[in-house]
Motif scaffolding. Sequence first.
Motif, PDB file in Angstrom:
ATOM      1  N   UNK A 198      57.718  26.784  39.438  1.00 45.22           N
ATOM      2  CA  UNK A 198      58.001  26.864  37.554  1.00 45.22           C
ATOM      3  C   UNK A 198      56.671  27.981  38.048  1.00 45.22           C
ATOM      4  N   UNK A 199      55.687  27.206  38.941  1.00 44.16           N
ATOM      5  CA  UNK A 199      54.367  27.620  38.922  1.00 44.16           C
ATOM      6  C   UNK A 199      53.922  28.877  39.455  1.00 44.16           C
ATOM      7  N   UNK A 200      54.876  29.177  40.412  1.00 45.12           N
ATOM      8  CA  UNK A 200      54.878  30.985  40.740  1.00 45.12           C
ATOM      9  C   UNK A 200      55.621  31.985  39.615  1.00 45.12           C
ATOM     10  N   UNK A 201      56.376  31.414  38.841  1.00 42.39           N
ATOM     11  CA  UNK A 201      56.585  32.397  37.265  1.00 42.39           C
ATOM     12  C   UNK A 201      55.703  32.334  36.413  1.00 42.39           C
ATOM     13  N   UNK A 202      54.783  30.553  36.223  1.00 37.30           N
ATOM     14  CA  UNK A 202      54.112  31.092  35.209  1.00 37.30           C
ATOM     15  C   UNK A 202      52.500  31.346  35.782  1.00 37.30           C
ATOM     16  N   UNK A 203      52.420  32.368  36.775  1.00 31.64           N
ATOM     17  CA  UNK A 203      51.473  32.776  37.090  1.00 31.64           C
ATOM     18  C   UNK A 203      51.520  33.855  36.455  1.00 31.64           C
ATOM     19  N   UNK A 204      50.285  34.451  36.365  1.00 32.85           N
ATOM     20  CA  UNK A 204      49.931  35.902  35.258  1.00 32.85           C
ATOM     21  C   UNK A 204      49.538  36.939  36.350  1.00 32.85           C
ATOM     22  N   UNK A 205      49.668  36.171  37.177  1.00 30.59           N
ATOM     23  CA  UNK A 205      49.594  37.919  38.346  1.00 30.59           C
ATOM     24  C   UNK A 205      51.457  38.391  38.858  1.00 30.59           C
ATOM     25  N   UNK A 206      52.294  36.908  38.088  1.00 30.82           N
ATOM     26  CA  UNK A 206      52.897  37.314  38.695  1.00 30.82           C
ATOM     27  C   UNK A 206      53.979  38.710  37.963  1.00 30.82           C
ATOM     28  N   UNK A 207      54.702  39.243  38.415  1.00 27.87           N
ATOM     29  CA  UNK A 207      55.256  41.055  37.906  1.00 27.87           C
ATOM     30  C   UNK A 207      55.909  41.635  39.308  1.00 27.87           C
ATOM     31  N   UNK A 208      56.517  40.475  39.295  1.00 27.65           N
ATOM     32  CA  UNK A 208      57.660  40.957  40.307  1.00 27.65           C
ATOM     33  C   UNK A 208      58.395  42.321  39.338  1.00 27.65           C
ATOM     34  N   UNK A 209      58.925  43.458  40.208  1.00 26.67           N
ATOM     35  CA  UNK A 209      59.810  44.640  40.105  1.00 26.67           C
ATOM     36  C   UNK A 209      61.462  43.629  40.325  1.00 26.67           C
TER      37      UNK A 209
END
Length: 338
Positions: A198-209
């Motif tokens: 959850x922390x990974x997904x909600x991080x503002x710099x998480x923008x995966x393809x």
Amino acid sequence: MFDLPPSTRTADGLPRRVGVEIEFMGPGVREAASALAAGFGGIVIEEDPHAATVRGTRLGDITIELDLRHAHPQRHGRTLPVRLGRRSAALLGFALGRVVPRELITAPLPLDRLGEVDDVVAVLRRAGAEGRGSVRPGSSQLGSLGLHFNVDVQDVSAGNILAHLRAFMLLDPWLRAASFSSRSERLAAPPDFSSDYTRKVLSPDYRPDLAGFTDDYLAANPSRDRALDLLPLLLHLDARRVRSVLPREKISARAVFHYRLPQAHVGDAGWSIAADWNRWVAVERLAADPERLAELSRAWLLFKGEADTWIARPSTSHQIAPHQITQVQSAVLDSTTA
């Protein structure tokens, strides 16, 4: 009253639809299918002794089947570790029919016809269908009677999928508090997404393809046992990548958000699927508001309390109606400064 999501059409301009799955106990597959044909029209087509489709009802095709994939080897053979012959599969279904639920599966329905699913449930109930919450009559140890929504994804881009996952993670404690009235229901609910994921997904710099998102999701969630199960969607988009990790998982490729709830109250004459549907619409409304979504994601990352208490104070979390998303958001922000 059934709320509408912010987007009622797909990126291709087609009307979005919703398929519904509801588990129940009581009448057998043939008896339930015959009752539906009498109530909604159509012809009963038997696929095997434990699966039948009522074709041509006024709601489209409706399937009733025993929720046991070993009883349907012709359909699930590739994902079964041991594939039974048709006779053995039929005998297994008859042996377990008293404790394994039947499942109602609708064709994808237009959003404005979801209310008619309640009419389908009423017909089943009059035919003897049972089931209240997550406890099966006489067999609570075997798990829950589920309600699932398969909601057409309006846009299969990584950004849109990520926005809906973020919105779901943020509202999940509220969804659980509002949806589950008993301890047995809470225990039967699919597990939360892990706090690390959850922390990974909600991080503002998480923008995966899309490939990166799929790899991350599979690494953190190698199971369909999640309330928001993205495996059908990811299998639809990249079957090779998903099957390389989950070669035998029971997944059907569909461009849908698969929202899984552990309780279907078919035996309750006052039950409707509306409340659970409207709570899903609250998720879609938050996903469609990028500024609020970013604001609440930052709030979650800063929150220091227990994860299941962050969404709202206990005194308000049970009083928020499904459509009052702004009240949910305000409660979230209040909880971070309490």
